[in-house]
Design a protein around this motif. Structure first.
Motif, PDB file in Angstrom:
ATOM      1  N   ILE A 164       0.856  -1.190   0.000  1.00  0.00           N
ATOM      2  CA  ILE A 164       0.000   0.000   0.000  1.00  0.00           C
ATOM      3  C   ILE A 164       0.887   1.233   0.000  1.00  0.00           C
ATOM      4  CG2 ILE A 164      -0.231   0.225   2.510  1.00  0.00           C
ATOM      5  CD1 ILE A 164      -3.210   1.004   1.965  1.00  0.00           C
ATOM      6  N   GLU A 165       0.327   2.341  -0.501  1.00  0.00           N
ATOM      7  CA  GLU A 165       0.963   3.656  -0.396  1.00  0.00           C
ATOM      8  C   GLU A 165       0.092   4.513   0.504  1.00  0.00           C
ATOM      9  OE1 GLU A 165       1.394   5.555  -4.185  1.00  0.00           O
ATOM     10  OE2 GLU A 165       2.298   3.791  -5.095  1.00  0.00           O
ATOM     11  N   VAL A 166       0.737   5.257   1.419  1.00  0.00           N
ATOM     12  CA  VAL A 166      -0.006   6.133   2.333  1.00  0.00           C
ATOM     13  C   VAL A 166       0.667   7.499   2.342  1.00  0.00           C
ATOM     14  CG1 VAL A 166      -0.821   6.468   4.702  1.00  0.00           C
ATOM     15  CG2 VAL A 166      -0.666   4.162   3.758  1.00  0.00           C
ATOM     16  N   TRP A 167      -0.137   8.547   2.242  1.00  0.00           N
ATOM     17  CA  TRP A 167       0.394   9.904   2.289  1.00  0.00           C
ATOM     18  C   TRP A 167       1.025  10.139   3.657  1.00  0.00           C
ATOM     19  CZ3 TRP A 167      -2.407  14.939   3.580  1.00  0.00           C
ATOM     20  CH2 TRP A 167      -1.666  16.046   3.160  1.00  0.00           C
ATOM     21  N   GLU A 168       2.250  10.634   3.679  1.00  0.00           N
ATOM     22  CA  GLU A 168       2.994  10.777   4.936  1.00  0.00           C
ATOM     23  C   GLU A 168       2.318  11.697   5.946  1.00  0.00           C
ATOM     24  OE1 GLU A 168       6.887  12.330   4.098  1.00  0.00           O
ATOM     25  OE2 GLU A 168       6.106  14.189   3.273  1.00  0.00           O
ATOM     26  N   ARG A 169       1.492  12.616   5.501  1.00  0.00           N
ATOM     27  CA  ARG A 169       0.806  13.519   6.431  1.00  0.00           C
ATOM     28  C   ARG A 169      -0.526  12.957   6.918  1.00  0.00           C
ATOM     29  NH1 ARG A 169       1.399  19.344   3.468  1.00  0.00           N
ATOM     30  NH2 ARG A 169       3.637  19.242   3.038  1.00  0.00           N
ATOM     31  N   ASN A 170      -0.912  11.807   6.406  1.00  0.00           N
ATOM     32  CA  ASN A 170      -2.150  11.172   6.861  1.00  0.00           C
ATOM     33  C   ASN A 170      -1.809  10.290   8.067  1.00  0.00           C
ATOM     34  OD1 ASN A 170      -4.595   9.933   7.237  1.00  0.00           O
ATOM     35  ND2 ASN A 170      -4.906   9.432   5.080  1.00  0.00           N
ATOM     36  N   THR A 171      -1.568  10.952   9.184  1.00  0.00           N
ATOM     37  CA  THR A 171      -1.109  10.250  10.380  1.00  0.00           C
ATOM     38  C   THR A 171      -2.155   9.269  10.910  1.00  0.00           C
ATOM     39  OG1 THR A 171      -1.825  12.112  11.757  1.00  0.00           O
ATOM     40  CG2 THR A 171       0.489  12.091  11.041  1.00  0.00           C
ATOM     41  N   ARG A 172      -3.410   9.572  10.702  1.00  0.00           N
ATOM     42  CA  ARG A 172      -4.474   8.665  11.132  1.00  0.00           C
ATOM     43  C   ARG A 172      -4.365   7.335  10.378  1.00  0.00           C
ATOM     44  NH1 ARG A 172      -9.084   9.738  13.771  1.00  0.00           N
ATOM     45  NH2 ARG A 172     -10.679   8.155  13.666  1.00  0.00           N
ATOM     46  N   ALA A 173      -4.199   7.405   9.054  1.00  0.00           N
ATOM     47  CA  ALA A 173      -4.069   6.183   8.250  1.00  0.00           C
ATOM     48  C   ALA A 173      -2.782   5.443   8.586  1.00  0.00           C
ATOM     49  CB  ALA A 173      -4.117   6.519   6.761  1.00  0.00           C
ATOM     50  N   LEU A 174      -1.691   6.156   8.758  1.00  0.00           N
ATOM     51  CA  LEU A 174      -0.425   5.503   9.102  1.00  0.00           C
ATOM     52  C   LEU A 174      -0.553   4.730  10.413  1.00  0.00           C
ATOM     53  CD1 LEU A 174       2.116   8.255   8.042  1.00  0.00           C
ATOM     54  CD2 LEU A 174       1.893   5.968   7.029  1.00  0.00           C
ATOM     55  N   ALA A 175      -1.199   5.322  11.409  1.00  0.00           N
ATOM     56  CA  ALA A 175      -1.402   4.637  12.691  1.00  0.00           C
ATOM     57  C   ALA A 175      -2.313   3.420  12.514  1.00  0.00           C
ATOM     58  CB  ALA A 175      -1.982   5.601  13.726  1.00  0.00           C
ATOM     59  N   PHE A 176      -3.352   3.558  11.697  1.00  0.00           N
ATOM     60  CA  PHE A 176      -4.272   2.450  11.410  1.00  0.00           C
ATOM     61  C   PHE A 176      -3.502   1.263  10.832  1.00  0.00           C
ATOM     62  CE2 PHE A 176      -6.809   0.238   8.178  1.00  0.00           C
ATOM     63  CZ  PHE A 176      -7.909  -0.167   8.897  1.00  0.00           C
ATOM     64  N   TYR A 177      -2.733   1.520   9.793  1.00  0.00           N
ATOM     65  CA  TYR A 177      -2.010   0.418   9.145  1.00  0.00           C
ATOM     66  C   TYR A 177      -0.935  -0.161  10.063  1.00  0.00           C
ATOM     67  CZ  TYR A 177      -4.628   1.539   4.997  1.00  0.00           C
ATOM     68  OH  TYR A 177      -5.657   1.743   4.126  1.00  0.00           O
ATOM     69  N   GLN A 178      -0.291   0.673  10.848  1.00  0.00           N
ATOM     70  CA  GLN A 178       0.718   0.187  11.785  1.00  0.00           C
ATOM     71  C   GLN A 178       0.091  -0.795  12.783  1.00  0.00           C
ATOM     72  OE1 GLN A 178       2.611   3.165  14.283  1.00  0.00           O
ATOM     73  NE2 GLN A 178       4.451   1.911  14.410  1.00  0.00           N
TER      74      GLN A 178
END
Length: 179
Positions: free
Chosen positions: A131-145
């Motif tokens: 997947i690719e996630v926008w670096e400023r989308n911290t909510r999505a980054l935390a979700f995927y983590q």
């Protein structure tokens, strides 16, 4: 009584609702990342969204699933083969996107849609998610983590001098278990 989240394959009849949901979610996370609405959503982008979702729904190689509560579409996910070739992509599937109606974030809808991606990988006999996630989308980054996704060190340019980060998810024998 709360209706359960149910997933089903998207149909072309869902297209207007999917594009609207995608637009609302996209505006919310890009604006949270510091972009103005007019930098994110234009008539050209809206038409590109219609075209992209239509092609994905009609593709025999991709899956587009809607999450519904009652009769309302509250989330959408698209997945399929990797968009770009790399040495290990023969064993990979790509989660192109998950979007949930912003007012419903944090209610488990994204988790249900993520589960459909794990099912897709298992059904296809694949052991790697991309997947690719926008670096400023911290909510999505935390979700995927939380689901075990990890950066692979790659990225591509994003809006406003930002990056889209490449994440990977390695699966074990049980498709619901990640390494």
């Amino acid at each position: 009584m709360n209706d359960p989240v149910v997933t089903r394959y998207a149909m072309l009849a869902d297209l207007a609702q999917i594009v609207d949901l995608h637009t609302r979610a996209r505006l919310a996370y890009y604006q949270a990342g510091g972009l103005a609405a007019d930098a994110v959503q234009t008539p050209t982008v809206r038409e590109d969204q219609r075209t992209g979702w239509t092609e994905a729904i009609e593709s025999p190689h991709k899956r587009v699933l809607c999450a519904t509560v009652g009769h309302e579409i509250v989330g959408v996910a698209a997945m399929g083969p990797p968009l770009e070739s790399a040495p290990d992509t023969s064993r990979a599937g790509q989660l192109y996107q998950i979007h949930v109606v912003p007012g419903r974030w944090g209610n488990g809808i994204g988790g249900v849609l993520h589960g459909t991606f794990l099912d897709y990988l298992a059904d296809a006999g694949l052991s790697l998610g991309l997947i690719e996630v926008w670096e400023r989308n911290t909510r999505a980054l935390a979700f995927y983590q939380r689901y075990g996704w990890r950066p692979d060190g790659g990225s591509r340019p994003g809006p406003d001098h930002s990056r889209y980060l490449f994440l990977r998810l390695a699966l074990t024998g049980d498709h619901r278990t990640v390494q």
